[in-house]
Motif scaffolding. Structure first.
Motif, PDB file in Angstrom:
ATOM      1  N   TYR A 250       0.283   5.767  10.250  1.00  0.00           N
ATOM      2  CA  TYR A 250       1.338   6.532   9.600  1.00  0.00           C
ATOM      3  C   TYR A 250       2.351   5.565   8.981  1.00  0.00           C
ATOM      4  O   TYR A 250       2.655   4.518   9.549  1.00  0.00           O
ATOM      5  CB  TYR A 250       2.059   7.437  10.599  1.00  0.00           C
ATOM      6  N   ALA A 251       2.872   5.944   7.816  1.00  0.00           N
ATOM      7  CA  ALA A 251       3.879   5.124   7.142  1.00  0.00           C
ATOM      8  C   ALA A 251       5.223   5.348   7.831  1.00  0.00           C
ATOM      9  O   ALA A 251       6.016   6.194   7.420  1.00  0.00           O
ATOM     10  CB  ALA A 251       3.957   5.495   5.662  1.00  0.00           C
ATOM     11  N   GLY A 252       5.450   4.603   8.904  1.00  0.00           N
ATOM     12  CA  GLY A 252       6.632   4.824   9.724  1.00  0.00           C
ATOM     13  C   GLY A 252       7.456   3.576   9.923  1.00  0.00           C
ATOM     14  O   GLY A 252       6.921   2.467  10.052  1.00  0.00           O
ATOM     15  N   HIS A 253       8.763   3.753   9.973  1.00  0.00           N
ATOM     16  CA  HIS A 253       9.690   2.634  10.114  1.00  0.00           C
ATOM     17  C   HIS A 253      10.702   2.954  11.207  1.00  0.00           C
ATOM     18  O   HIS A 253      11.190   4.079  11.306  1.00  0.00           O
ATOM     19  CB  HIS A 253      10.443   2.374   8.809  1.00  0.00           C
ATOM     20  N   GLY A 254      11.046   1.959  12.013  1.00  0.00           N
ATOM     21  CA  GLY A 254      12.137   2.101  12.955  1.00  0.00           C
ATOM     22  C   GLY A 254      13.397   1.499  12.379  1.00  0.00           C
ATOM     23  O   GLY A 254      13.347   0.551  11.589  1.00  0.00           O
ATOM     24  N   SER A 255      14.535   2.054  12.785  1.00  0.00           N
ATOM     25  CA  SER A 255      15.812   1.517  12.309  1.00  0.00           C
ATOM     26  C   SER A 255      16.806   1.507  13.457  1.00  0.00           C
ATOM     27  O   SER A 255      17.099   2.551  14.051  1.00  0.00           O
ATOM     28  CB  SER A 255      16.349   2.363  11.154  1.00  0.00           C
ATOM     29  N   GLY A 256      17.299   0.299  13.795  1.00  0.00           N
ATOM     30  CA  GLY A 256      18.232   0.165  14.905  1.00  0.00           C
ATOM     31  C   GLY A 256      19.241  -0.931  14.647  1.00  0.00           C
ATOM     32  O   GLY A 256      19.387  -1.425  13.518  1.00  0.00           O
TER      33      GLY A 256
ATOM     34  N   ARG B   6       0.834  -1.199   0.000  1.00  0.00           N
ATOM     35  CA  ARG B   6       0.000   0.000   0.000  1.00  0.00           C
ATOM     36  C   ARG B   6       0.871   1.251   0.000  1.00  0.00           C
ATOM     37  O   ARG B   6       0.614   2.212  -0.725  1.00  0.00           O
ATOM     38  CB  ARG B   6      -0.918  -0.012   1.225  1.00  0.00           C
ATOM     39  N   TYR B   7       1.932   1.249   0.820  1.00  0.00           N
ATOM     40  CA  TYR B   7       2.820   2.411   0.872  1.00  0.00           C
ATOM     41  C   TYR B   7       3.489   2.647  -0.473  1.00  0.00           C
ATOM     42  O   TYR B   7       3.613   3.787  -0.938  1.00  0.00           O
ATOM     43  CB  TYR B   7       3.901   2.209   1.946  1.00  0.00           C
ATOM     44  N   GLU B   8       3.920   1.544  -1.129  1.00  0.00           N
ATOM     45  CA  GLU B   8       4.602   1.667  -2.419  1.00  0.00           C
ATOM     46  C   GLU B   8       3.637   2.098  -3.517  1.00  0.00           C
ATOM     47  O   GLU B   8       3.938   3.000  -4.312  1.00  0.00           O
ATOM     48  CB  GLU B   8       5.252   0.333  -2.777  1.00  0.00           C
ATOM     49  N   LYS B   9       2.476   1.482  -3.548  1.00  0.00           N
ATOM     50  CA  LYS B   9       1.508   1.769  -4.605  1.00  0.00           C
ATOM     51  C   LYS B   9       1.053   3.217  -4.566  1.00  0.00           C
ATOM     52  O   LYS B   9       0.910   3.877  -5.603  1.00  0.00           O
ATOM     53  CB  LYS B   9       0.315   0.829  -4.465  1.00  0.00           C
ATOM     54  N   ARG B  10       0.823   3.717  -3.363  1.00  0.00           N
ATOM     55  CA  ARG B  10       0.328   5.092  -3.230  1.00  0.00           C
ATOM     56  C   ARG B  10       1.449   6.112  -3.115  1.00  0.00           C
ATOM     57  O   ARG B  10       1.184   7.302  -2.983  1.00  0.00           O
ATOM     58  CB  ARG B  10      -0.581   5.175  -1.998  1.00  0.00           C
ATOM     59  N   ASN B  11       2.691   5.615  -3.155  1.00  0.00           N
ATOM     60  CA  ASN B  11       3.854   6.507  -3.083  1.00  0.00           C
ATOM     61  C   ASN B  11       3.750   7.437  -1.878  1.00  0.00           C
ATOM     62  O   ASN B  11       3.898   8.656  -1.990  1.00  0.00           O
ATOM     63  CB  ASN B  11       3.975   7.316  -4.379  1.00  0.00           C
ATOM     64  N   GLU B  12       3.455   6.838  -0.725  1.00  0.00           N
ATOM     65  CA  GLU B  12       3.232   7.616   0.492  1.00  0.00           C
ATOM     66  C   GLU B  12       4.538   8.259   0.990  1.00  0.00           C
ATOM     67  O   GLU B  12       5.615   7.684   0.868  1.00  0.00           O
ATOM     68  CB  GLU B  12       2.672   6.719   1.600  1.00  0.00           C
ATOM     69  N   ARG B  13       4.405   9.449   1.557  1.00  0.00           N
ATOM     70  CA  ARG B  13       5.526  10.052   2.270  1.00  0.00           C
ATOM     71  C   ARG B  13       5.782   9.209   3.520  1.00  0.00           C
ATOM     72  O   ARG B  13       4.844   8.817   4.222  1.00  0.00           O
ATOM     73  CB  ARG B  13       5.197  11.486   2.651  1.00  0.00           C
ATOM     74  N   GLN B  14       7.059   8.927   3.818  1.00  0.00           N
ATOM     75  CA  GLN B  14       7.384   7.990   4.888  1.00  0.00           C
ATOM     76  C   GLN B  14       8.386   8.582   5.872  1.00  0.00           C
ATOM     77  O   GLN B  14       9.233   9.402   5.499  1.00  0.00           O
ATOM     78  CB  GLN B  14       7.924   6.672   4.297  1.00  0.00           C
ATOM     79  N   ILE B  15       8.271   8.121   7.121  1.00  0.00           N
ATOM     80  CA  ILE B  15       9.185   8.564   8.172  1.00  0.00           C
ATOM     81  C   ILE B  15      10.048   7.388   8.615  1.00  0.00           C
ATOM     82  O   ILE B  15       9.538   6.277   8.828  1.00  0.00           O
ATOM     83  CB  ILE B  15       8.421   9.170   9.374  1.00  0.00           C
ATOM     84  N   TYR B  16      11.339   7.647   8.764  1.00  0.00           N
ATOM     85  CA  TYR B  16      12.286   6.655   9.263  1.00  0.00           C
ATOM     86  C   TYR B  16      12.847   7.177  10.583  1.00  0.00           C
ATOM     87  O   TYR B  16      13.440   8.250  10.636  1.00  0.00           O
ATOM     88  CB  TYR B  16      13.417   6.424   8.250  1.00  0.00           C
ATOM     89  N   TYR B  17      12.618   6.415  11.635  1.00  0.00           N
ATOM     90  CA  TYR B  17      13.005   6.823  12.983  1.00  0.00           C
ATOM     91  C   TYR B  17      14.268   6.056  13.362  1.00  0.00           C
ATOM     92  O   TYR B  17      14.239   4.847  13.592  1.00  0.00           O
ATOM     93  CB  TYR B  17      11.866   6.509  13.957  1.00  0.00           C
ATOM     94  N   ILE B  18      15.412   6.768  13.399  1.00  0.00           N
ATOM     95  CA  ILE B  18      16.705   6.119  13.650  1.00  0.00           C
ATOM     96  C   ILE B  18      17.073   6.285  15.123  1.00  0.00           C
ATOM     97  O   ILE B  18      17.144   7.404  15.634  1.00  0.00           O
ATOM     98  CB  ILE B  18      17.824   6.718  12.780  1.00  0.00           C
TER      99      ILE B  18
END
Length: 808
Positions: A132-138, A53-65
């Motif tokens: 929300y289109a959000g991702h964590g990165s650790g 869904r995120y890719e298809k709609r080209n959503e703005r995304q947040i990456y939380y580092i």
């Protein structure tokens, strides 16, 4: 959704196919893994659909580092968010199993230390639950901070090998691995178009292998991702050469050094090797994350020049500040953008959260170390610094004298907080007071330069885990009173205010608290052998052990009460159980001495027949998320007693408030905002203000020895540590004695002592009126919705990330 019978059948089938066992011969670990497999199956389809869904709609995304994600155990949380918790628990009971024993088979993930990591975990929960289109990165640390054991009152650190068994919730994505380079030489060559190309020679290559953990939204079919990176040897180095013994051992050494990068959370940095490893970890995290972001963005057809229109990156504290030069490197060296283009994109994409006012916590790295370990990155940092300082000199002549205090490279150090501020479009504090201190004092020069960058985002906690999950009894009472809307709209908890005079509601909430205290008392008995009075005030201080958090002030109060009872055994004192949970950093001597003192005081107080059960002191070792989930619902009094101006925000104060505990605290961090909401009659405030503390630091005027000589209570307590009842020849606390008196009590423990004792007497008087106490408790729960991380994430999304929820 399954019925209980269907879930039972599914569980039995999983056991047969996965473990080759029938339910009657399976142990709790077998059952846990079968349940986890069922939940993973339930999650997987939603996980895939969310990404598509995120890719298809080209959503703005947040990456939380973040260097930390203190996610705790995920089993109950995932079951609850999938709508399966009650069904699963009922099925287990019908099969003759104790659900809690099954869920407890999961080890707390060793991915964090304290508030910073737990905040990041709460934020991920809210992002997914709010769509929300959000991702964590650790980093996927193999070992957590450490497993704490107390031996003869002393903290002993054991390895926390939380990954010794397979982790049920992770998926290895080896095909998405990336290469990270350290050291070596950087060479530049002119391209045909006049731009520079940079190549590396003799650099150490490390493979970053991603492991994905699902972050499940609350009953909304959204599953976001926490991507954790593991450091491994590249495949071409994995072959062990057999022609030379020396090469073989060199290979083993190299493999060990690579694996160390994702080996331990916060390695000891007292040595050069330790500092180098920490810097390696930080670059490993940001390089793998940002490479991955650009790869996914381009794979979805995005133009690199419009990266900032679709991507936001939040730097959680100073640890990931190397994201600034790394994004510049990738945009210039790999994507061939000009400096000006790359800088515009970098500053538009990156935002920085500051979590401290303590200058020693704002990281600095020696120039030589950065230059040696990250030569190209240092070149970029140096250029950022040169351009920044040049701009200050020519564009802000009134700030020329401030350049040494603003420069990113100064005093032969790279200042990471300064790098993050200069390279970001947003700088936020985490409580109103904290942000004001940043603007007016700690970062005032930067605030005068970039007033538009600074903003506040008061921390929050996920009410789903910290009320709905861990305190089902109270959650049910709340839902029965105001309906279930508060679960998706936590601000609706304010509807409880109208029940503050409802006798039936107050009694029901009080009964829940008493049952939670009974459960905790049983756990204390089981773990420590200490019997505690369930009708006593459960007085709780659970947080990292640090001098500014002032566990020492709490202990001085306990000694004071003990002295009062010894002098007057018939004193009418409401019984108290003091509960501590805390880890001290392995190299933090004073913090470890305070832990030792807690245990020594406990050994005397708990065994004194004159005292009986009127005072008990309990230290629960190896404090973690799972232990917090047992303590917080049972807390009557929440100790938030840091030296004013030192605690950025706090989130333990919010968790205990939400569960009906009353706060005793200073006007520090989010305590101020809690007081503003609940009103001064529903909180116990004491001590110096942040302005008074700052004035003493700046102008002097405080002498701890004066209080020692004029306050008999203080002198008695300190003398008891210095060879008296609490400081025998075998167990000495002379270092604490001299530290307080001869370093002039740097955190104002003695200065705030009298105010603290008086306020604790007010606590005791309030507790003697159960109905009045329960009204205060309900007021705290009612106003706690403001401190849901849902509110915080909505503010980040609206003000900084420019995100909107993704439509289903």
């Amino acid at each position: 959704m399954y019925t209980t019978t269907e879930f039972q059948q599914l569980l039995e089938d999983k056991l047969r196919r996965k473990r080759g066992k029938e339910i009657k011969e399976a142990d709790d670990k077998d059952v846990y893994e079968a349940v986890a497999s069922i939940v993973q199956d339930s999650i997987t389809e939603d996980w895939l659909e969310t990404r598509q869904r995120y890719e298809k709609r080209n959503e703005r995304q947040i990456y939380y580092i973040s260097m930390e994600f203190l996610i705790g155990r995920l089993m109950e949380s995932n079951l609850m968010n999938c709508g399966l918790l009650d069904v699963c628990s009922d099925a287990l009971r019908q099969l003759g199993r104790d659900p809690e024993s099954v869920y407890n088979q999961e080890h707390d993930a060793g991915l964090g230390n304290g508030g910073l990591g737990r905040l990041a975990a709460c934020f991920l929960d809210s992002m997914a639950s709010l769509k929300y289109a959000g991702h964590g990165s650790g980093i996927r640390y193999r070992y957590g901070l450490f497993e704490q054991r107390i031996i003869h009152g002393n903290q002993v650190e054991l390895p926390d090998y939380w990954l010794k068994e397979a982790y049920a919730w992770e998926t290895r994505k080896a095909n998405e691995s990336l290469k990270i380079y350290f050291g070596g030489e950087v060479h530049s060559h002119a391209r045909a178009d006049g731009s520079l190309e940079f190549t590396y020679k003799h650099a150490d290559e490390v493979l970053a292998v991603p492991y994905d953990v699902p972050i499940v939204g609350y009953r909304n079919n959204v599953v976001n991702t926490l991507r954790l990176w593991s450091a491994e040897l590249p495949e071409h180095e994995a072959e062990i050469p057999g022609d030379s013994e020396s090469r073989y051992y060199h290979h083993l050494d190299h493999m060990h050094s690579v694996e160390q990068i994702s080996g331990f959370l916060y390695p000891d940095d007292s040595s050069l090797e330790g500092r180098e490893l920490r810097l390696k970890q930080q670059y490993f995290l940001v390089s793998s994350t940002i490479q991955n972001i650009l790869r996914e963005y381009k794979a979805n057809g995005g133009s690199i020049r419009e990266l900032h229109k679709k991507t936001a990156i939040q730097i959680n504290d100073t640890h990931p500040s190397l994201a600034v030069p790394e994004l510049m490197r990738l945009l210039m060296d790999e994507e061939r953008l000009s400096w000006e283009e790359a800088w515009k994109i970098t500053t538009a994409v990156l935002a920085y959260t500051n979590h401290t006012t303590l200058s020693e916590a704002l990281e600095k790295w020696p120039v030589d170390l950065v230059q040696q370990l990250l030569p190209r990155i240092f070149m970029i940092i140096n250029e950022i610094n040169e351009r920044f300082c040049r701009g200050l000199w020519f564009d802000h002549p009134d700030m020329r004298l401030d350049i040494p205090h603003l420069a990113i490279i100064a005093d032969d150090q790279v200042h990471m907080a300064r790098l993050a501020i200069v390279g970001s479009h947003s700088v936020n504090g985490v409580a109103h007071l904290h942000t004001e201190i940043l603007k007016k004092r700690e970062m005032n020069r930067f605030y005068r330069l970039y007033p538009e960058k600074f903003n506040n985002k008061t921390n929050g906690i996920t009410h789903r885990r910290w009320l709905l999950q861990v305190n089902r009894g109270l959650a049910d009472v709340v839902t029965e009173a105001i309906g279930p809307q508060w679960i998706s709209q936590p601000q609706k908890l304010s509807g409880l205010v109208r029940y503050s005079n409802d006798a039936a509601f107050l009694e029901a909430a009080g009964q829940v608290k008493q049952e939670n205290k009974k459960v905790l008392a049983e756990l204390i008995q089981k773990r420590t052998g200490i019997h505690v009075n369930e009708n006593s005030i459960f007085d709780v201080q659970i947080k990292r052990l640090h001098e500014y958090k002032r566990q020492l002030l709490n202990i001085f109060h306990i000694i004071h009460l003990y002295n009062e009872l010894k002098d007057n055994p018939s004193l009418d004192l409401t019984p108290r159980t003091f509960i501590f949970g805390a880890k001290a950093a392995p190299g933090y001597y004073m913090a470890k001495e305070i832990i030792k003192l807690v245990h020594h005081v406990a050994s005397i107080v708990n065994e004194d027949p004159v005292i009986g059960d009127r005072l008990k002191v309990v230290f629960l070792e190896n404090y973690n998320v799972s232990l917090a989930e047992k303590i917080i619902p049972a807390a009557d009094l929440s100790e938030q007693i840091s030296t004013a101006s030192k605690e950025a925000s706090g989130t333990g104060n919010m968790k205990m408030m939400m569960n009906g505990a009353l706060t005793i605290g200073t006007l520090d961090g989010a305590n101020i905002e809690i007081k503003d909401l609940v009103g001064p009659s529903n909180i116990f405030i004491f001590g110096l203000s942040s302005e008074e503390v700052h004035r003493y630091y700046a102008e002097g005027g405080y002498n701890a020895k004066d209080l020692y000589h004029t306050d008999e209570r203080i002198r008695r307590i300190l003398d008891q540590l210095h060879g008296g009842e609490f400081g025998s020849q075998e167990i000495e606390f002379k270092d604490l004695f001299y530290h307080i008196l001869y370093h002039n009590d740097p955190y104002f423990v003695l200065k705030d002592f009298d105010s603290y004792v008086v306020t604790q007497e007010l606590v005791e008087q309030a507790y003697r009126d159960p109905r009045h106490w329960q009204k205060m408790s309900v007021a705290n729960t009612a106003y706690s919705g403001k401190f849901s991380s849902d509110r915080t994430i909505h503010e980040y999304a609206s003000d900084i990330w420019k995100l909107t929820p993704v439509r289903s």
